[in-house]
Design an enzyme around this catalytic site. Structure first.
Site, mmCIF file in Angstrom:
data_model
loop_
_atom_site.group_PDB
_atom_site.id
_atom_site.type_symbol
_atom_site.label_atom_id
_atom_site.label_comp_id
_atom_site.label_asym_id
_atom_site.label_seq_id
_atom_site.Cartn_x
_atom_site.Cartn_y
_atom_site.Cartn_z
ATOM 1 N N ARG A 13 -12.555 1.935 7.814
ATOM 2 C CA ARG A 13 -13.626 1.626 6.662
ATOM 3 C C ARG A 13 -13.460 0.658 5.751
ATOM 4 O O ARG A 13 -14.364 -0.291 5.481
ATOM 5 C CB ARG A 13 -13.767 3.095 5.855
ATOM 6 C CG ARG A 13 -14.382 4.012 6.474
ATOM 7 C CD ARG A 13 -14.339 5.336 5.588
ATOM 8 N NE ARG A 13 -13.130 5.894 5.503
ATOM 9 C CZ ARG A 13 -12.391 6.962 4.956
ATOM 10 N NH1 ARG A 13 -13.461 7.657 3.918
ATOM 11 N NH2 ARG A 13 -11.346 7.304 4.815
ATOM 12 N N GLY B 51 -10.949 -2.152 6.643
ATOM 13 C CA GLY B 51 -10.891 -3.156 7.240
ATOM 14 C C GLY B 51 -12.172 -3.718 8.008
ATOM 15 O O GLY B 51 -12.360 -4.977 8.056
ATOM 16 N N THR C 91 -8.390 1.994 19.141
ATOM 17 C CA THR C 91 -9.589 3.044 19.319
ATOM 18 C C THR C 91 -11.034 2.375 19.155
ATOM 19 O O THR C 91 -12.026 2.980 19.353
ATOM 20 C CB THR C 91 -9.319 4.254 18.968
ATOM 21 O OG1 THR C 91 -9.412 3.884 17.190
ATOM 22 C CG2 THR C 91 -8.136 4.878 19.148
ATOM 23 N N LYS D 103 -0.617 -2.139 -6.718
ATOM 24 C CA LYS D 103 -1.499 -1.413 -6.378
ATOM 25 C C LYS D 103 -1.361 0.002 -6.474
ATOM 26 O O LYS D 103 -2.072 0.961 -6.355
ATOM 27 C CB LYS D 103 -1.944 -1.803 -4.723
ATOM 28 C CG LYS D 103 -2.858 -0.731 -4.051
ATOM 29 C CD LYS D 103 -4.207 -0.974 -4.958
ATOM 30 C CE LYS D 103 -5.350 -0.036 -3.976
ATOM 31 N NZ LYS D 103 -5.193 0.788 -2.784
ATOM 32 N N ASN E 37 -3.495 3.069 -8.332
ATOM 33 C CA ASN E 37 -3.902 4.241 -7.749
ATOM 34 C C ASN E 37 -3.406 5.516 -8.799
ATOM 35 O O ASN E 37 -4.301 6.536 -8.699
ATOM 36 C CB ASN E 37 -3.535 4.472 -6.341
ATOM 37 C CG ASN E 37 -4.435 3.644 -5.652
ATOM 38 O OD1 ASN E 37 -5.069 2.444 -5.808
ATOM 39 N ND2 ASN E 37 -4.435 3.876 -4.389
ATOM 40 N N GLU F 214 -5.911 5.408 -11.633
ATOM 41 C CA GLU F 214 -7.214 6.104 -10.878
ATOM 42 C C GLU F 214 -7.067 7.627 -10.735
ATOM 43 O O GLU F 214 -8.034 8.389 -11.060
ATOM 44 C CB GLU F 214 -7.150 5.657 -9.552
ATOM 45 C CG GLU F 214 -8.222 5.963 -8.762
ATOM 46 C CD GLU F 214 -8.400 5.357 -7.074
ATOM 47 O OE1 GLU F 214 -8.139 6.324 -6.389
ATOM 48 O OE2 GLU F 214 -8.651 4.364 -6.893
#
Length: 292
Positions: free
Chosen positions: A10, A12, A32, A162, A166, A169
């Protein structure tokens, strides 16, 4: 620039599209995904020109470690590895050291923006040596909206930042969740969607998370279609552990993480213990399991 992107999920997939819109040439590999342009990491590296740029956008842990180790054997001196996933910052520091031993550049990039990043841009926080970051900085600038990118420090700093992002968040989400539950449980028949809508304008709690909540409540006013089960992807735990290591009090992040744990329990044994103790010391009534 030309680069190879490993991972077409989603995040990438949208990042690939945004980079292509900006004029970059992106070769892709995802085991995949049938839309990949390469059949293996070796094939991907073979499609790139020196200095090659290989960007990992795959789950942290073993998947990233395996891909990184394989790339060490495929890339040459002067090539660049960018890890844009949510790796632990200590892993990024270690990987940077291993890459440097082979004359490779390593950059850790914390990326925030979710599924909305394609159109709105991604906030990009980057760690690495200045000479390494400069080689791939055009990619960060084109992924981010204006003023949404920064080189925040040495290797590991991007993923550390990051991680803390989060953790924050988690706390912001939990405070919104608790506030709206108070309103839902009140004596008033409050239109929660209306509240979320007006709070987006002029309110001191206006935020992108509030905007997303307004959308969710508009689509499903009672959130009846959503189970109250909340996963965590690890960064909140890591933020809490880092705080413990640094003797920093983080009660909000800690409680928001534990609230996610509680959401996954069909039955709380701790609640049973509480009820049993109240009965033992105060004779307070207990509710039989059959009456729940």
């Amino acid at each position: 620039m030309k680069l190879g992107m490993v991972g077409m999920g989603r995040m990438g997939g949208s990042m690939i599209e945004r980079l292509r819109r900006a004029g970059h040439e992106v070769e892709t590999y995802a085991r995949t995904n049938p839309e990949r342009t390469a059949t293996s990491l070796a094939d991907l590296v073979g499609k790139l020109e020196h200095p090659r740029v290989a960007w990992l956008m795959i789950p942290a842990g073993d998947p990233t470690e395996q891909a990184f180790q394989e790339l060490l054997g495929l890339l040459e001196k002067g090539d660049v590895i960018v890890d844009g996933g949510n790796s632990h910052f200590t892993d990024s520091k270690r990987r940077a050291g291993l890459a440097e031993q082979q004359g490779l550049h390593f950059v850790d990039a914390g990326v925030s923006g979710g599924v909305w990043g394609l159109e709105n841009g991604y906030c990009v926080m980057v760690g690495g040596r200045p000479e390494s970051v400069s080689l791939v900085e055009p990619l960060f600038l084109d992924l981010a909206p204006k003023d949404g990118y920064a080189h925040v420090g040495a290797n590991g700093a991007g993923h550390f930042t990051k991680m803390v992002h989060n953790g924050i968040e988690y706390g912001m989400m939990q405070s919104l969740a608790e506030g709206f539950e108070i309103m839902k449980a009140s004596e008033f028949d409050i239109d929660l969607h209306s509240v979320a809508s007006i709070w987006r304008y002029g309110s001191v709690v206006r935020s992108w998370l509030l905007e997303l909540l307004e959308i969710a409540l508009k689509e499903d006013p009672g959130l009846a279609s959503i189970a109250g089960y909340v996963e965590d992807s690890g960064e909140g735990r890591w933020s809490l552990l880092a705080a413990l290591d640094e003797d920093v009090p983080v009660p909000v992040i800690a409680s928001s993480l534990f609230a996610r744990f509680a959401s996954r329990q069909e039955e709380s044994f701790a609640a049973k213990v509480d009820a049993a103790l109240r009965n033992q010391f105060g004779g307070h009534a207990v509710k039989p399991e059959s009456e729940k």
